[in-house]
Motif scaffolding. Sequence first.
Motif, PDB file in Angstrom:
ATOM      1  N   UNK A 225      37.081  40.976  34.475  1.00 33.60           N
ATOM      2  CA  UNK A 225      38.448  40.530  34.198  1.00 33.60           C
ATOM      3  C   UNK A 225      39.394  41.636  34.615  1.00 33.60           C
ATOM      4  N   UNK A 226      40.534  41.248  35.203  1.00 27.92           N
ATOM      5  CA  UNK A 226      41.533  42.223  35.651  1.00 27.92           C
ATOM      6  C   UNK A 226      42.857  42.005  34.921  1.00 27.92           C
ATOM      7  N   UNK A 227      43.676  43.041  34.907  1.00 26.70           N
ATOM      8  CA  UNK A 227      44.954  42.946  34.192  1.00 26.70           C
ATOM      9  C   UNK A 227      45.939  42.026  34.902  1.00 26.70           C
ATOM     10  N   UNK A 228      45.814  41.885  36.201  1.00 24.12           N
ATOM     11  CA  UNK A 228      46.685  40.977  36.954  1.00 24.12           C
ATOM     12  C   UNK A 228      45.964  39.659  37.217  1.00 24.12           C
ATOM     13  N   UNK A 229      46.730  38.582  37.331  1.00 24.59           N
ATOM     14  CA  UNK A 229      46.169  37.275  37.646  1.00 24.59           C
ATOM     15  C   UNK A 229      45.601  37.272  39.072  1.00 24.59           C
ATOM     16  N   UNK A 230      44.446  36.629  39.224  1.00 19.59           N
ATOM     17  CA  UNK A 230      43.892  36.593  40.582  1.00 19.59           C
ATOM     18  C   UNK A 230      44.615  35.601  41.485  1.00 19.59           C
ATOM     19  N   UNK A 231      45.304  34.611  40.891  1.00 14.25           N
ATOM     20  CA  UNK A 231      46.081  33.635  41.667  1.00 14.25           C
ATOM     21  C   UNK A 231      45.256  33.002  42.790  1.00 14.25           C
ATOM     22  N   UNK A 232      43.997  32.760  42.485  1.00 10.04           N
ATOM     23  CA  UNK A 232      43.083  32.074  43.413  1.00 10.04           C
ATOM     24  C   UNK A 232      42.868  32.839  44.720  1.00 10.04           C
ATOM     25  N   UNK A 233      42.949  34.164  44.622  1.00 11.31           N
ATOM     26  CA  UNK A 233      42.651  35.014  45.782  1.00 11.31           C
ATOM     27  C   UNK A 233      41.218  35.538  45.694  1.00 11.31           C
ATOM     28  N   UNK A 234      40.561  35.612  46.829  1.00  7.90           N
ATOM     29  CA  UNK A 234      39.251  36.258  46.935  1.00  7.90           C
ATOM     30  C   UNK A 234      39.414  37.533  47.747  1.00  7.90           C
ATOM     31  N   UNK A 235      38.525  38.494  47.504  1.00 13.10           N
ATOM     32  CA  UNK A 235      38.627  39.790  48.183  1.00 13.10           C
ATOM     33  C   UNK A 235      37.271  40.207  48.738  1.00 13.10           C
ATOM     34  N   UNK A 236      37.307  40.742  49.935  1.00 17.51           N
ATOM     35  CA  UNK A 236      36.126  41.385  50.527  1.00 17.51           C
ATOM     36  C   UNK A 236      36.590  42.771  50.965  1.00 17.51           C
ATOM     37  N   UNK A 237      36.083  43.806  50.272  1.00 16.35           N
ATOM     38  CA  UNK A 237      36.513  45.176  50.547  1.00 16.35           C
ATOM     39  C   UNK A 237      35.304  45.975  50.998  1.00 16.35           C
ATOM     40  N   UNK A 238      35.428  46.572  52.173  1.00 19.70           N
ATOM     41  CA  UNK A 238      34.321  47.336  52.730  1.00 19.70           C
ATOM     42  C   UNK A 238      34.496  48.808  52.403  1.00 19.70           C
ATOM     43  N   UNK A 239      33.448  49.391  51.842  1.00 19.43           N
ATOM     44  CA  UNK A 239      33.490  50.798  51.465  1.00 19.43           C
ATOM     45  C   UNK A 239      32.356  51.541  52.160  1.00 19.43           C
ATOM     46  N   UNK A 240      32.380  52.857  52.070  1.00 20.73           N
ATOM     47  CA  UNK A 240      31.315  53.641  52.696  1.00 20.73           C
ATOM     48  C   UNK A 240      29.962  53.398  52.042  1.00 20.73           C
ATOM     49  N   UNK A 241      29.966  52.826  50.833  1.00 15.92           N
ATOM     50  CA  UNK A 241      28.713  52.548  50.126  1.00 15.92           C
ATOM     51  C   UNK A 241      28.230  51.109  50.284  1.00 15.92           C
ATOM     52  N   UNK A 242      29.082  50.246  50.860  1.00 14.46           N
ATOM     53  CA  UNK A 242      28.736  48.839  51.020  1.00 14.46           C
ATOM     54  C   UNK A 242      29.901  47.957  50.608  1.00 14.46           C
ATOM     55  N   UNK A 243      29.842  46.658  50.918  1.00 16.53           N
ATOM     56  CA  UNK A 243      30.954  45.767  50.593  1.00 16.53           C
ATOM     57  C   UNK A 243      31.056  45.435  49.107  1.00 16.53           C
ATOM     58  N   UNK A 244      32.307  45.223  48.674  1.00 17.43           N
ATOM     59  CA  UNK A 244      32.602  44.765  47.314  1.00 17.43           C
ATOM     60  C   UNK A 244      33.342  43.438  47.442  1.00 17.43           C
ATOM     61  N   UNK A 245      32.762  42.373  46.889  1.00 21.13           N
ATOM     62  CA  UNK A 245      33.396  41.057  46.964  1.00 21.13           C
ATOM     63  C   UNK A 245      33.778  40.596  45.567  1.00 21.13           C
ATOM     64  N   UNK A 246      34.945  39.971  45.470  1.00 23.78           N
ATOM     65  CA  UNK A 246      35.429  39.403  44.215  1.00 23.78           C
ATOM     66  C   UNK A 246      35.882  37.971  44.481  1.00 23.78           C
ATOM     67  N   UNK A 247      35.347  37.040  43.702  1.00 24.99           N
ATOM     68  CA  UNK A 247      35.679  35.627  43.858  1.00 24.99           C
ATOM     69  C   UNK A 247      36.362  35.133  42.589  1.00 24.99           C
ATOM     70  N   UNK A 248      37.415  34.315  42.711  1.00 23.46           N
ATOM     71  CA  UNK A 248      38.150  33.864  41.521  1.00 23.46           C
ATOM     72  C   UNK A 248      37.363  32.839  40.699  1.00 23.46           C
ATOM     73  N   UNK A 249      37.443  32.993  39.368  1.00 28.07           N
ATOM     74  CA  UNK A 249      36.839  32.062  38.425  1.00 28.07           C
ATOM     75  C   UNK A 249      37.884  31.615  37.413  1.00 28.07           C
ATOM     76  N   UNK A 250      37.502  30.708  36.548  1.00 27.49           N
ATOM     77  CA  UNK A 250      38.402  30.243  35.491  1.00 27.49           C
ATOM     78  C   UNK A 250      38.702  31.371  34.508  1.00 27.49           C
ATOM     79  N   UNK A 251      39.762  31.196  33.739  1.00 25.13           N
ATOM     80  CA  UNK A 251      40.172  32.144  32.691  1.00 25.13           C
ATOM     81  C   UNK A 251      40.415  33.543  33.245  1.00 25.13           C
ATOM     82  N   UNK A 252      40.899  33.607  34.462  1.00 27.10           N
ATOM     83  CA  UNK A 252      41.216  34.855  35.165  1.00 27.10           C
ATOM     84  C   UNK A 252      40.010  35.799  35.298  1.00 27.10           C
ATOM     85  N   UNK A 253      38.799  35.239  35.196  1.00 28.07           N
ATOM     86  CA  UNK A 253      37.615  36.034  35.488  1.00 28.07           C
ATOM     87  C   UNK A 253      37.402  36.087  37.000  1.00 28.07           C
TER      88      UNK A 253
END
Length: 392
Positions: A194-222
């Motif tokens: 859960x994050x302090x800001x609303x996800x607003x139905x956004x998904x994220x794919x962030x590439x880091x030196x250790x590997x990708x981090x993906x976040x997908x929107x769920x209900x209840x701002x999870x």
Amino acid sequence: MTNYDIVIAGGAMAGMTLALALNDASKGKLKVAVVEPCELDHSKHPGFDSRCIALSHGTVQILRKYGLWEVLQPLATQIDDIHVSDRHHAGMTDISSKDLFVDALGYVVELAHVGREFQKLVDAIENIDYLCPDSVESIERSTKQVSVCLSSGSQIQANLLVAADGAGSTCCELLNMPSAEHDFEQSAVIANVVTSEQHNHRAFERFTENGPVALLPLSENRMSLVWCMAPKHVNEVIGLSDDEFLSRLQSEFGWRLGQFTQVGKRANYPLVLRTRMQNVSHRFAIVGNAAQTLHPIAGQGFNLGIRDVASLVEEIEKCIEDPGQHKVLAGFRTRRESDRINTIQLTSCLVHLFSNELPALRLARNLGLFAMDNLPQLKAPLLQQTLGLIDR
């Protein structure tokens, strides 16, 4: 011995979807058995566990065709935008449903919820037998039949056996179907956050030196987290306290969603590419993760598997009287070849490109992200794959 038209080994997402789609396409004319070794508690079923999956726009169209989307839609959270970025570097791109004139780029569903709903549907259909808990022990094939001996001691017979029993498929191993394997030398840590800001139905794919981090929107701002990393770091990260875990994740992902405030139960699994060299044999077909298990970097695995299912159903529709005959399987094999190869290659290339900190590759990927964000013609292939609008 009980006779069926089709026996499906595996009652997780691919197997259940196949059984329900076959029933719809044949208007109930096909007698189908689904053989599943795990008990009905979908919260503990390895195919219907705490993980979430992203259904592409194309997958939703397939599910709608077979009357399944109306069941899943109330359980789904839509993805309106996808933000792709490279940590500590300038390269980034955005994909928006508004720009593509679609209602949503895709939807996220929790597998345990899907399992319960699909189980209700299967239980209500007279011509689908759900054999659980039971598993395939041996397989014998003749010219026109395939005979299956189950762990319960029962014997069943059909015109066609379909392996939908996941990575390391028992059926494929019993029939000596050749496979190839590539270890990405990464593991995925999964959890809901859960994050302090609303996800607003956004998904994220962030590439880091250790590997990708993906976040997908769920209900209840999870948000559903898939955090890829070197296997040597997994036990440490899993063992962190909630606050330490969230702090580490914050450092990797950044502040685009504000502060990470909560994390649920964590799990992990190794990331290995497994592919069967062929997806058919005599009176035998392979779909889903039994045919190919992909890295989750672009969320392609399940969507590729659903295209397997849809193509097989469409070929069977042409020959319902004998769904296991050669022309059905030959048609399925030919239809799936290009999509399988292209999706596997795309996923593997993305893993190696975005998990490598060599200066030349780092420059290339950031230039690529910048170019895609500014040149629509370069972005088109990524959009097509994201939407799942693939020829099959």
